[in-house]
Design an enzyme around this catalytic site. Structure first.
Site, short mmCIF file in Angstrom:
data_model
loop_
_atom_site.label_atom_id
_atom_site.label_comp_id
_atom_site.label_asym_id
_atom_site.label_seq_id
_atom_site.Cartn_x
_atom_site.Cartn_y
_atom_site.Cartn_z
N PHE A 174 0.84 -1.20 0.00
CA PHE A 174 0.00 0.00 0.00
C PHE A 174 0.88 1.24 0.00
O PHE A 174 1.77 1.38 0.84
CB PHE A 174 -0.93 0.02 1.22
CG PHE A 174 -1.85 1.22 1.21
CD1 PHE A 174 -3.00 1.22 0.42
CD2 PHE A 174 -1.56 2.36 1.96
CE1 PHE A 174 -3.84 2.33 0.39
CE2 PHE A 174 -2.40 3.47 1.94
CZ PHE A 174 -3.54 3.45 1.15
N ASP A 181 9.11 2.46 1.84
CA ASP A 181 7.96 3.25 2.28
C ASP A 181 7.78 2.97 3.77
O ASP A 181 7.22 1.95 4.16
CB ASP A 181 6.73 2.84 1.47
CG ASP A 181 5.46 3.55 1.92
OD1 ASP A 181 5.45 4.14 3.02
OD2 ASP A 181 4.45 3.48 1.18
N LYS A 204 2.37 9.50 8.47
CA LYS A 204 1.63 9.10 9.67
C LYS A 204 2.24 9.66 10.96
O LYS A 204 2.08 10.83 11.25
CB LYS A 204 1.49 7.57 9.70
CG LYS A 204 0.67 7.06 8.52
CD LYS A 204 -0.05 5.76 8.78
CE LYS A 204 -1.17 5.54 7.79
NZ LYS A 204 -0.80 4.91 6.54
C1 LIG Z 1 -0.96 5.32 5.12
C2 LIG Z 1 0.09 4.90 4.17
C3 LIG Z 1 0.36 5.65 3.01
C4 LIG Z 1 -0.47 6.85 2.59
O1 LIG Z 1 -0.33 7.90 3.48
P1 LIG Z 1 -1.40 9.11 3.40
O2 LIG Z 1 -0.88 10.10 4.39
O3 LIG Z 1 -2.73 8.52 3.78
O4 LIG Z 1 -1.40 9.62 2.02
C5 LIG Z 1 1.41 5.24 2.22
N1 LIG Z 1 2.15 4.17 2.53
C6 LIG Z 1 1.92 3.43 3.63
C7 LIG Z 1 2.81 2.28 3.94
C8 LIG Z 1 0.88 3.76 4.49
O5 LIG Z 1 0.64 3.01 5.56
#
Ligand SMILES: *Cc1c(COP(=O)(O)O)cnc(C)c1O
Length: 397
Positions: free
Chosen positions: A131, A216, A245
Site C-alpha cells: 500500500f 515506504d 503518519k
Molecule cells: C498510510 C500509508 C500511506 C499513505 O499515506 P497518506 O498520508 O494517507 O497519504 C502510504 N504508505 C503506507 C505504507 C501507508 O501506511
C-alpha cells in the site's frame, strides 16, 4: 451506520459518534463517553492524543509564524530536517503533507534518476498487497487486489510481484527497471513483515542492477516498530525513504528522504504550497525529540513485548492464530472468527480496534500506551471475541 451529516462526503461508512477531545490513549465523544483508542488515527498520533510536547510546540509556533512560503527557509523546517538526517542514513529531506505525496515524490525522483543516469529507465517494481497511497500514481504502485482497474487509465510503469519472493523480483528486472519500492512490514495488508533474508537479497539485487531501493516507512517509521526506522532492524541501507503518519504526531506532515548522490531534482521539478511549513514541522520536532529521549524507544520495545504476550495468551485461550509484527504495530490472526465482527463488538464497548482483513486485527496504540491500558484493551477484546464466537447471542455491553 447512517448518514447523519450529509454535507460530509460519504467516502466511508462512519459511525454516528462525534469525537470532541482526546488525551493519550483516550478519546471523548460529545456525550462525554470515553473511548480507548488502539487505532490512533491509523498510527498517526504516535505520542497519543494531544501530547503536551506536541501541543506546546504547536501553540508556540502558531504565535510566531505559520507559513512564510515553501520558497523560503524557516527554522522548524531546518531543525526537523537536521534531526532526521542526523539519525538516519539519509542526507536530504523534502517535506510533504501526506504519505501519498511523499511517495509521489519518491516515484518522481526515481524516474528523474532513470532519465538522467540510467538511459531513460522508468519502471518501478512494487509488491502485491503493498500500500502506497490514494493518488493516481501511488494507487498504481499499490498492490491491493482490484485497485488496478479503478479510475482508468492507470499510471503505467509499475511491475507488481509477490512479496518475499526474490525469484519473482529477479525475473521482473529488465533494462527499463529503475527502482524497487516496498514496505518493510506491509501494514494495510494486515501487518505482514518482509523476511530479513528477502531484504538482504533484494538489497544485493538492487546493487547488482543499479536499481534504487525505496522503502515506504510511512507506517513503520518514527518509532512505531521500536527503532526510529524499521530498516535499522533488517540490517539494510535503503537509497530513498518516505515517512508520514506518526512523524507529525497527528498533524499532516510527511517526508521524502534521500542520499545526496540520488538527489537529482532541479528547481521546478518538485514543490507544494504547504510543504515544510513551520507549524507542522514544529510538531514534527516535538515528536522526534521525544522519541530520541533516552529510554523512550526501549519503552516501546518493552510495551511491544507486553502486548504481544497478552495477545499470545488470548490466541491460546480462543485457539486463534499467530501474533505478527514489530514494536507497536502488531496483528492477531483471528482464524475463523470475523475480525471486523470483533472490531464492531469492541466499538460497542468503547474500544477502537482496526480489522484490515477478514481474519486480522491490527493494534497500533500510542507509543506512550501504558500496561494498564493494554490490560484494559485485552479485557474488552476478550469480551468482544466471546461475543463474536456465539453468533446470534446478544451481547450485553
Ligand atoms: C498510510 C500509508 C500511506 C499513505 O499515506 P497518506 O498520508 O494517507 O497519504 C502510504 N504508505 C503506507 C505504507 C501507508 O501506511
Amino acid at each position: 451506520m447512517s448518514n447523519l451529516y450529509p454535507s460530509i462526503m460519504a467516502i466511508i461508512d462512519r459511525p454516528d459518534t462525534v469525537f470532541v477531545s482526546g488525551k493519550g490513549s483516550w478519546l471523548k465523544d460529545e456525550q462525554g463517553a470515553l473511548w480507548l483508542d488502539f487505532i490512533q488515527g491509523w498510527a498517526v498520533n504516535s505520542l497519543g492524543h494531544c501530547h503536551p510536547a506536541v501541543v506546546s510546540a504547536l501553540q508556540k509556533q502558531a504565535e510566531s509564524l505559520l507559513n512564510p512560503s515553501p520558497a523560503f527557509y524557516n527554522k522548524a523546517m531546518i531543525g526537523l530536517a537536521q534531526q532526521l538526517t542526523a539519525n538516519s542514513v539519509f542526507d536530504e529531506v523534502f517535506f510533504t503533507n501526506s504519505g501519498a505525496e511523499a511517495n509521489e515524490g519518491a516515484i518522481k525522483l526515481a524516474r528523474k534518476w532513470g532519465a538522467i543516469k540510467r538511459d531513460g529507465a522508468y519502471k518501478i517494481i512494487t509488491f502485491e498487497h503493498g500500500f502506497h497511497g490514494r493518488t493516481l500514481a501511488t494507487m498504481a504502485a499499490t498492490g491491493k487486489p482490484g485497485w488496478d482497474v479503478l479510475f482508468p487509465p492507470a499510471v503505467s510503469g509499475f511491475i507488481k510481484v509477490p512479496y518475499n519472493d526474490i525469484g519473482a523480483v529477479e525475473a521482473a528486472v529488465d533494462n527499463d527497471s529503475v527502482a524497487i519500492m516496498l514496505e518493510l512490514i506491509q501494514g494495510e495488508a494486515g501487518v505482514i513483515p518482509a523476511t530479513a533474508e528477502f531484504l538482504h537479497e533484494l538489497s544485493r539485487l538492487a546493487r547488482k542492477h543499479g536499481l534504487l531501493l525505496i522503502v515506504d516507512e510511512v507506517q513503520t517509521g518514527m518509532g512505531r516498530t521500536g527503532t526510529l526506522f524499521a530498516y535499522e532492524q533488517f540490517g539494510i541501507e535503503p537509497d530513498i525513504m518516505t515517512l508520514g503518519k506518526g512523524i507529525g504526531g497527528g498533524v499532516p506532515l510527511a517526508a521524502l528522504l534521500t542520499k545526496k548522490r540520488f538527489s537529482c531534482f532541479e528547481p521546478g521539478d518538485q514543490g507544494g504550497t504547504f510543504n515544510g511549513n513551520p507549524l507542522v514541522c514544529a510538531a514534527g520536532q516535538a515528536v522526534i525529540d521525544t522519541l530520541l529521549q533516552p529510554g523512550f524507544l526501549d519503552s516501546v520495545q518493552r510495551k511491544s513485548a507486553y502486548l504481544s504476550d497478552r495477545l499470545g495468551e488470548i490466541s491460546q485461550a480462543f485457539q486463534l492464530g499467530k501474533v505478527r509484527g514489530k514494536g507497536l504495530l502488531l496483528a492477531l490472526d483471528t482464524r475463523q472468527i470475523s475480525a471486523p465482527n470483533i472490531a464492531a463488538k469492541a466499538f460497542k464497548q468503547g474500544l477502537l480496534l482496526n480489522a484490515p482483513r477478514p481474519n486480522t486485527l491490527r493494534f497500533m496504540p500510542a507509543l506512550t500506551v501504558s500496561e494498564h491500558e493494554i490490560d484494559q484493551m485485552i479485557r474488552w477484546l476478550c469480551a468482544s471475541i466471546e461475543g463474536s464466537q456465539s453468533i446470534g447471542r446478544k451481547m450485553d455491553a
